[in-house]
Design a protein around this motif. Sequence first.
Motif, PDB file in Angstrom:
ATOM      1  N   GLU A  83      36.025  27.598  31.575  1.00  0.00           N
ATOM      2  CA  GLU A  83      36.209  28.764  30.713  1.00  0.00           C
ATOM      3  C   GLU A  83      36.482  30.012  31.536  1.00  0.00           C
ATOM      4  O   GLU A  83      37.273  30.880  31.136  1.00  0.00           O
ATOM      5  CB  GLU A  83      34.976  28.972  29.840  1.00  0.00           C
ATOM      6  N   LEU A  84      35.850  30.104  32.707  1.00  0.00           N
ATOM      7  CA  LEU A  84      36.072  31.266  33.568  1.00  0.00           C
ATOM      8  C   LEU A  84      37.524  31.286  34.043  1.00  0.00           C
ATOM      9  O   LEU A  84      38.187  32.332  34.001  1.00  0.00           O
ATOM     10  CB  LEU A  84      35.125  31.227  34.765  1.00  0.00           C
ATOM     11  N   ARG A  85      38.023  30.144  34.473  1.00  0.00           N
ATOM     12  CA  ARG A  85      39.419  30.094  34.913  1.00  0.00           C
ATOM     13  C   ARG A  85      40.358  30.448  33.766  1.00  0.00           C
ATOM     14  O   ARG A  85      41.318  31.205  33.961  1.00  0.00           O
ATOM     15  CB  ARG A  85      39.751  28.698  35.452  1.00  0.00           C
ATOM     16  N   ALA A  86      40.086  29.926  32.577  1.00  0.00           N
ATOM     17  CA  ALA A  86      40.953  30.206  31.431  1.00  0.00           C
ATOM     18  C   ALA A  86      40.929  31.690  31.087  1.00  0.00           C
ATOM     19  O   ALA A  86      41.970  32.287  30.762  1.00  0.00           O
ATOM     20  CB  ALA A  86      40.534  29.363  30.230  1.00  0.00           C
ATOM     21  N   ALA A  87      39.746  32.307  31.154  1.00  0.00           N
ATOM     22  CA  ALA A  87      39.633  33.729  30.836  1.00  0.00           C
ATOM     23  C   ALA A  87      40.377  34.572  31.867  1.00  0.00           C
ATOM     24  O   ALA A  87      41.030  35.566  31.523  1.00  0.00           O
ATOM     25  CB  ALA A  87      38.161  34.139  30.780  1.00  0.00           C
ATOM     26  N   LEU A  88      40.292  34.195  33.138  1.00  0.00           N
ATOM     27  CA  LEU A  88      41.035  34.911  34.172  1.00  0.00           C
ATOM     28  C   LEU A  88      42.536  34.771  33.946  1.00  0.00           C
ATOM     29  O   LEU A  88      43.295  35.746  34.065  1.00  0.00           O
ATOM     30  CB  LEU A  88      40.671  34.371  35.555  1.00  0.00           C
ATOM     31  N   GLU A  92      44.608  40.262  33.165  1.00  0.00           N
ATOM     32  CA  GLU A  92      45.467  40.830  34.196  1.00  0.00           C
ATOM     33  C   GLU A  92      45.253  40.174  35.557  1.00  0.00           C
ATOM     34  O   GLU A  92      46.104  40.284  36.447  1.00  0.00           O
ATOM     35  CB  GLU A  92      45.225  42.338  34.310  1.00  0.00           C
ATOM     36  N   TRP A  93      44.137  39.487  35.736  1.00  0.00           N
ATOM     37  CA  TRP A  93      43.870  38.827  37.006  1.00  0.00           C
ATOM     38  C   TRP A  93      44.792  37.639  37.234  1.00  0.00           C
ATOM     39  O   TRP A  93      45.166  37.354  38.366  1.00  0.00           O
ATOM     40  CB  TRP A  93      42.412  38.367  37.069  1.00  0.00           C
ATOM     41  N   GLY A  94      45.145  36.930  36.193  1.00  0.00           N
ATOM     42  CA  GLY A  94      46.001  35.766  36.337  1.00  0.00           C
ATOM     43  C   GLY A  94      45.221  34.528  36.747  1.00  0.00           C
ATOM     44  O   GLY A  94      44.047  34.591  37.127  1.00  0.00           O
ATOM     45  N   ASP A  95      45.876  33.391  36.665  1.00  0.00           N
ATOM     46  CA  ASP A  95      45.256  32.103  36.981  1.00  0.00           C
ATOM     47  C   ASP A  95      44.991  31.989  38.481  1.00  0.00           C
ATOM     48  O   ASP A  95      45.917  32.091  39.284  1.00  0.00           O
ATOM     49  CB  ASP A  95      46.192  30.974  36.525  1.00  0.00           C
ATOM     50  N   PRO A  96      43.724  31.751  38.891  1.00  0.00           N
ATOM     51  CA  PRO A  96      43.442  31.588  40.319  1.00  0.00           C
ATOM     52  C   PRO A  96      43.910  30.245  40.868  1.00  0.00           C
ATOM     53  O   PRO A  96      43.897  30.037  42.081  1.00  0.00           O
ATOM     54  CB  PRO A  96      41.916  31.715  40.394  1.00  0.00           C
ATOM     55  N   GLY A  97      44.291  29.324  39.971  1.00  0.00           N
ATOM     56  CA  GLY A  97      44.791  28.037  40.418  1.00  0.00           C
ATOM     57  C   GLY A  97      43.737  26.972  40.578  1.00  0.00           C
ATOM     58  O   GLY A  97      44.034  25.837  40.955  1.00  0.00           O
ATOM     59  N   GLY A  98      42.499  27.292  40.294  1.00  0.00           N
ATOM     60  CA  GLY A  98      41.397  26.340  40.383  1.00  0.00           C
ATOM     61  C   GLY A  98      40.166  26.946  39.756  1.00  0.00           C
ATOM     62  O   GLY A  98      40.100  28.167  39.563  1.00  0.00           O
TER      63      GLY A  98
END
Length: 244
Positions: free
Chosen positions: A71-76, A80-86
């Motif tokens: 959920e944290l990755r999806a929220a990012l 504006e932060w964008g997907d961290p990729g993991g």
Amino acid sequence: MLWHLRVLAGWQSRAGAAALRLLASGFEIANVDDHARALWGTEYRPPVRPYRLGALATAWPTLSEVGSAAELRAALASSEWGDPGGDSAAAVAVGMRIAAAQRIAAVVPQAVHWAAGRLALLVGREVFLAGRTLTPPSARRAARVLGSEAMGSPAFADFPRRLPVTARWVVDGVERPMDLWRAETRWWMRLQQDGRDLTRGSGLDSSPVVGAVALLSADAWRVRGALELAARGGGSLETFDALA
């Protein structure tokens, strides 16, 4: 420092407040770091009170409510932060720092050299010192600032010379990745000197505000380092004297 930045942001135009939000993004990253570690349960740590960001928050009110790493990755990714990729704590931490540097370089012209230099240090440590591979989204963001040629360096010896001028200055003369800590000291010294120069300017743009953020940041770093030295029983203050 955060309180001073929040007060300063309250006196800015919308554009000025947006620039301050970017320059203060390290506080939101710190909040997310702690939240990600708690979600992953990677280490026991006493509960940490998150920084109260106020108007300097980018997506923290939403990120603070998520209950899992996915959920944290999806929220990012939707912010504006964008997907961290993991969704690992490490991928989130590195991804957010790269995203912050890329956004600062694109939006705050006075901070381009700081952002590019900081990003060069981060990529140097992750790729050539720790031997970790950046996630594809993070690698693409880093390439927007450092260039694809630098990001494709096969060894650290090739990395500095392939960097753009905006980033090369921080690692100039550093021959081994284990010596990047010296380059970090150089980064802080430039941050403070540039901050002084910007606050002395007579223009009507946001340069004095950006300079004030730089000086507050360098001062906080020096104080934190001095406290760490004191906690360890004292030691050389040569690095901090160089910044005085």
